[in-house]
Design an enzyme around this catalytic site. Structure first.
Site, short mmCIF file in Angstrom:
data_model
loop_
_atom_site.label_atom_id
_atom_site.label_comp_id
_atom_site.label_asym_id
_atom_site.label_seq_id
_atom_site.Cartn_x
_atom_site.Cartn_y
_atom_site.Cartn_z
CB THR A 122 -1.05 0.22 1.34
OG1 THR A 122 -1.52 1.24 1.41
CG2 THR A 122 0.04 -0.11 2.64
CG ASP A 123 -1.11 4.95 -1.07
OD1 ASP A 123 -1.53 4.27 0.02
OD2 ASP A 123 -1.84 5.91 -1.90
CD GLU A 124 -3.45 3.59 4.44
OE1 GLU A 124 -3.10 3.45 5.58
OE2 GLU A 124 -4.35 3.46 4.05
CE1 TYR B 115 -3.52 -2.42 5.74
CE2 TYR B 115 -3.22 -0.28 5.35
CZ TYR B 115 -3.27 -1.69 4.84
OH TYR B 115 -3.30 -1.71 3.39
CE LYS C 212 0.11 -4.66 2.96
NZ LYS C 212 -0.23 -6.07 2.43
P1 NAD Z 1 -9.86 -7.14 2.28
O1 NAD Z 1 -9.82 -6.73 3.54
O2 NAD Z 1 -11.01 -6.74 1.60
O3 NAD Z 1 -9.52 -8.72 1.92
C1 NAD Z 1 -8.45 -9.51 2.68
C2 NAD Z 1 -8.70 -10.91 2.45
O4 NAD Z 1 -7.57 -11.73 3.10
C3 NAD Z 1 -9.76 -11.31 2.90
O5 NAD Z 1 -10.35 -12.41 1.99
C4 NAD Z 1 -9.47 -12.33 4.07
O6 NAD Z 1 -10.50 -13.36 4.35
C5 NAD Z 1 -8.11 -12.75 3.84
N1 NAD Z 1 -7.33 -12.79 5.23
C6 NAD Z 1 -7.10 -12.01 5.98
N2 NAD Z 1 -6.60 -12.68 7.05
C7 NAD Z 1 -6.01 -13.75 6.72
C8 NAD Z 1 -5.20 -14.83 7.04
N3 NAD Z 1 -4.71 -14.72 8.40
N4 NAD Z 1 -5.06 -15.95 6.29
C9 NAD Z 1 -5.60 -16.11 5.06
N5 NAD Z 1 -6.33 -15.00 4.50
C10 NAD Z 1 -6.57 -13.87 5.34
O7 NAD Z 1 -8.36 -6.54 1.77
P2 NAD Z 1 -8.26 -5.46 0.32
O8 NAD Z 1 -8.94 -4.33 0.30
O9 NAD Z 1 -8.86 -6.52 -0.98
O10 NAD Z 1 -6.70 -5.49 0.33
C11 NAD Z 1 -5.78 -6.51 -0.39
C12 NAD Z 1 -4.54 -6.39 -0.34
O11 NAD Z 1 -4.17 -5.32 -0.81
C13 NAD Z 1 -4.03 -6.01 1.04
O12 NAD Z 1 -2.84 -6.68 1.44
C14 NAD Z 1 -4.02 -4.71 1.31
O13 NAD Z 1 -2.88 -4.19 2.23
C15 NAD Z 1 -3.67 -4.10 -0.10
N6 NAD Z 1 -4.01 -2.87 -0.57
C16 NAD Z 1 -5.13 -2.38 -0.30
C17 NAD Z 1 -5.62 -1.33 -1.01
C18 NAD Z 1 -7.20 -0.81 -0.81
O14 NAD Z 1 -7.66 0.19 -1.07
N7 NAD Z 1 -8.12 -1.73 -0.55
C19 NAD Z 1 -4.83 -0.37 -1.62
C20 NAD Z 1 -3.46 -0.95 -1.41
C21 NAD Z 1 -3.11 -2.16 -1.26
O1 DAU Z 2 -4.10 4.07 0.51
C1 DAU Z 2 -4.36 2.81 0.44
C2 DAU Z 2 -5.20 2.26 1.50
O2 DAU Z 2 -6.45 2.83 1.59
C3 DAU Z 2 -5.33 0.81 1.74
O3 DAU Z 2 -3.90 0.24 2.20
C4 DAU Z 2 -5.94 0.36 2.78
O4 DAU Z 2 -6.08 -1.11 2.85
C5 DAU Z 2 -7.43 1.08 2.58
O5 DAU Z 2 -8.48 0.63 3.60
C6 DAU Z 2 -7.45 2.28 2.23
O6 DAU Z 2 -7.42 3.03 3.38
P1 DAU Z 2 -7.87 4.64 4.08
O7 DAU Z 2 -7.74 4.64 5.48
O8 DAU Z 2 -7.51 5.54 3.17
O9 DAU Z 2 -9.37 3.74 3.56
P2 DAU Z 2 -10.84 4.22 4.19
O10 DAU Z 2 -11.80 4.01 3.22
O11 DAU Z 2 -10.84 3.83 5.52
O12 DAU Z 2 -10.75 5.90 4.33
C7 DAU Z 2 -10.72 6.85 3.22
C8 DAU Z 2 -10.76 8.10 3.86
O13 DAU Z 2 -11.92 8.46 4.23
C9 DAU Z 2 -9.79 8.56 5.02
O14 DAU Z 2 -9.21 9.85 4.91
C10 DAU Z 2 -10.58 8.13 6.27
C11 DAU Z 2 -11.92 8.81 5.73
N1 DAU Z 2 -13.39 8.26 6.25
C12 DAU Z 2 -13.28 6.68 6.33
C13 DAU Z 2 -14.39 6.10 6.79
C14 DAU Z 2 -14.53 4.60 7.08
C15 DAU Z 2 -14.21 9.00 6.96
O15 DAU Z 2 -14.22 10.27 6.75
N2 DAU Z 2 -15.34 8.21 7.21
C16 DAU Z 2 -15.42 7.08 7.30
O16 DAU Z 2 -16.57 6.27 8.11
#
Ligand code: NAD
Ligand code: DAU
Length: 350
Positions: free
Chosen positions: A131-133, A156, A160
């Site tokens: 992730t970019d975080e 988190y 990562k």
């Molecule tokens: P998600 O939470 O929707 O899915 C995570 C999946 O991993 C689920 O299916 C869960 O059951 C599985 N999992 C969790 N713990 C596990 C374990 N101990 N063993 C096996 N499986 C397990 O997550 P996502 O948003 O699809 O993110 C997927 C990946 O991409 C993550 O590594 C996250 O850090 C990365 N990522 C997410 C975003 C985003 O915006 N969502 C952006 C950049 C990177």
């Molecule tokens: O940048 C990549 C990341 O983006 C991934 O690595 C993470 O897995 C993914 O969850 C996401 O993280 P964020 O914290 O940016 O996403 P989230 O959707 O939780 O929040 C987006 C923005 O909105 C953040 O600034 C927090 C804000 N927010 C979020 C929620 C859930 C609110 O203002 N209200 C809310 O209820």
């Protein structure tokens, strides 16, 4: 037949990656390994589950013995590692779950891959999705590039960042053939409704307050999930070993502007008067340690591998809303007792 293991394939991004790989590579066996936490949902993969090149393995990546056994049994040629605890707010409430899955789970996979590939690493690949975080929080200007120093600020992102460091350490120390990508915020179908966009869609639909943390001025760079899946496929095939690729949407929005845009789309789709959904916007207590701005420079991926995002946000957000409105059953199945409990704990005191 080649065998690729995809971890976390029942989750949001993972399910799109599994679908793409199963459809693109009919001569490769795709194994989806997932423990099915609250975020894992096999309904996401209903359309491909009967394909002959798809196999589901229910397993926990923190279970070292089981992971070792599965690698020995199946002899995977490649790993695309997405399984993780992924929600920042949950990491603030329970950091240890993130340490276990994101750090220890990743090390278990690295060790298992290393042990079955130790005599021959040719054509093998361990691809870690990050992730970019990990880069921390930007001010008003600047973009994250691949060499930006790590500065994670939530449990988190710290977990990562640790896993990224360990993946690189296995490359330098043991010669494990690794590649890493760091992506910005994804949106699109199948995202669990704890994340901002699907949470807001649900609340608008049900006339519930849309919780905006702090002043809503935080900025995220949004990418349509299928564009991320396409980038993952490309990097898996063509990314250079030991390298990192940043993936972003070139699409920065403050949270409040994004929610206003979403409200406009929802008014239109639900036949509401213009401005009606926006009345639900409610400012709530800020997230602890809330990162101000993320923005990605994807030039390396664009210039070296020829990737670019295919969708403008205006189009992607309409597609996303359409999907959620058309898939009520998927949504209702997810909104279980557990989710209600989480929602109460997370938002009632804000
Ligand atoms: P998600 O939470 O929707 O899915 C995570 C999946 O991993 C689920 O299916 C869960 O059951 C599985 N999992 C969790 N713990 C596990 C374990 N101990 N063993 C096996 N499986 C397990 O997550 P996502 O948003 O699809 O993110 C997927 C990946 O991409 C993550 O590594 C996250 O850090 C990365 N990522 C997410 C975003 C985003 O915006 N969502 C952006 C950049 C990177
Ligand atoms: O940048 C990549 C990341 O983006 C991934 O690595 C993470 O897995 C993914 O969850 C996401 O993280 P964020 O914290 O940016 O996403 P989230 O959707 O939780 O929040 C987006 C923005 O909105 C953040 O600034 C927090 C804000 N927010 C979020 C929620 C859930 C609110 O203002 N209200 C809310 O209820």
């Amino acid at each position: 037949m080649k065998k690729i293991l995809i971890t976390g394939g029942a989750g949001f991004i993972g399910s799109h990656v599994v679908r793409l790989f199963v459809n693109n590579y009919p001569d490769t066996q795709i194994y989806n390994l997932d423990v099915l936490t609250y975020a894992g949902n096999l309904e996401n993969l209903k359309d491909i589950e009967a394909k002959p090149n798809y196999t589901f393995l229910k397993a926990d990546i923190t279970d070292e013995d089981l992971i070792t056994k599965l690698f020995v049994e199946y002899q995977f040629d490649g790993v695309v590692h997405l399984a993780a605890e992924s929600h920042v707010d949950r990491s603030i409430a329970d950091p240890l779950a993130f340490i276990k899955t994101n750090i220890l789970g990743t090390v278990n996979l690295l060790n298992a891959a290393r042990s079955i590939w130790k005599d021959n690493m040719d054509d093998k690949r361990f691809y870690h999705i990050s992730t970019d975080e990990v880069y921390g929080s930007l001010g008003e200007t600047g973009l994250f590039i691949e060499t930006t120093s790590y500065d994670p600020r939530s449990p988190y992102s710290s977990s990562k960042a640790s896993s990224d460091h360990l993946v690189r350490a296995y490359y330098h120390t043991y010669g494990l053939p690794v590649v890493i990508s760091n992506c910005s915020n994804n949106y699109g179908p199948n995202q669990f409704p704890e994340k901002l966009i699907p949470l807001a869609i649900n609340n608008i639909k049900n006339n519930k307050p849309i919780p905006i943390y702090g002043k809503g001025e935080n900025i995220r760079d949004w990418l349509y999930v299928i564009d991320h899946a396409v980038a993952i496929d490309l990097i898996y095939r063509e990314g250079k070993l030991g390298e990192t690729y940043n993936i972003g949407g070139i699409n920065e929005w403050t949270n409040i502007d994004l929610i206003h845009k979403l409200c406009e789309v929802m008014d239109d789709k639900l036949d509401r008067e213009k401005g009606e959904s926006a009345k639900l916007i409610t400012y709530v207590k800020d997230r602890a340690g809330h990162d101000m701005r993320y923005a990605i420079d994807s030039s390396k991926l664009m210039n070296e591998l020829g990737w670019e995002p295919s969708l403008q946000f205006e189009e992607g957000i309409v597609k996303t809303v359409d999907w959620y409105l058309a898939n009520e059953e998927w949504n209702n199945n997810i909104l279980s007792g557990d989710y209600e409990k989480y929602y109460k704990e997370q938002y009632e005191k804000r």
